[in-house]
Design a protein around this motif. Structure first.
Motif, short mmCIF file in Angstrom:
data_model
loop_
_atom_site.label_atom_id
_atom_site.label_comp_id
_atom_site.label_asym_id
_atom_site.label_seq_id
_atom_site.Cartn_x
_atom_site.Cartn_y
_atom_site.Cartn_z
N ILE A 28 0.86 -1.19 0.00
CA ILE A 28 0.00 0.00 0.00
C ILE A 28 0.89 1.23 0.00
N PHE A 29 1.20 1.70 -1.17
CA PHE A 29 2.17 2.79 -1.34
C PHE A 29 1.77 4.03 -0.56
N ARG A 30 0.50 4.40 -0.62
CA ARG A 30 0.09 5.68 -0.04
C ARG A 30 0.26 5.70 1.48
N LEU A 31 0.36 4.54 2.10
CA LEU A 31 0.51 4.45 3.55
C LEU A 31 1.95 4.21 3.99
N THR A 32 2.85 4.19 3.03
CA THR A 32 4.24 3.79 3.30
C THR A 32 5.19 4.96 3.14
N ALA A 33 5.97 5.25 4.17
CA ALA A 33 7.06 6.21 4.02
C ALA A 33 8.12 5.61 3.11
N THR A 54 2.46 11.23 4.41
CA THR A 54 1.71 12.49 4.32
C THR A 54 2.50 13.61 3.65
N GLY A 55 3.72 13.30 3.21
CA GLY A 55 4.47 14.27 2.43
C GLY A 55 5.56 15.03 3.16
N ALA A 68 15.30 17.15 -4.42
CA ALA A 68 13.92 17.25 -3.93
C ALA A 68 13.20 15.93 -4.14
N ILE A 69 12.66 15.38 -3.07
CA ILE A 69 11.92 14.13 -3.14
C ILE A 69 10.43 14.46 -3.15
N SER A 70 9.68 13.69 -3.91
CA SER A 70 8.22 13.88 -3.96
C SER A 70 7.57 12.55 -4.29
N ARG A 71 6.26 12.53 -4.17
CA ARG A 71 5.53 11.29 -4.46
C ARG A 71 4.19 11.59 -5.08
#
Length: 117
Positions: A28-33, A54-55, A68-71
């Motif tokens: 679950i990508f969206r829940l994983t740092a 959460t960014g 710069a890291i982003s998702r």
């Protein structure tokens, strides 16, 4: 099964820029740092940057102000924008979970970044 596929590396002159991507699946990508890591020849793998689910972001001192890291949680994709590249940034770059990577078999092939002086 966790799958991580990095792309976007290449050869660039010092001072140049590159953008890396990491396509993630099997969790679950969206829940994983997540984090970007790198390994230079003869050296241990090191953390470059991390981003929480959460960014919230954090950077190693040696890349602060340059990377710069982003998702994009909708695309299950992690990014790393690298600017003002230095020869010492030359390494294979990997993505994985942070702070605890998924496991030895979870590491992808990485993407080679080579910075010429």
């Amino acid at each position: 099964q966790v799958q991580l596929v990095e792309s976007g590396g290449g050869l660039v002159q010092a001072g140049g820029s590159l953008g890396l991507s990491c396509a993630a699946s099997g969790f679950i990508f969206r829940l994983t740092a997540m984090g970007w890591y790198r390994q230079a020849p003869g050296k241990q793998r090191q953390l470059v940057a991390s981003i929480s689910s959460t960014g919230s972001v954090d950077y190693a001192d040696f890349v602060k102000g340059r990377f710069a890291i982003s998702r994009d949680n909708a695309k299950n994709t992690l990014y790393l924008q690298m600017n003002s590249l230095k020869p010492e940034d030359t390494a294979v770059y990997y993505c994985n979970a942070y702070p605890q990577p998924w496991g030895r078999d979870s590491w992808g092939q990485g993407t080679q970044v080579t910075v010429s002086s």
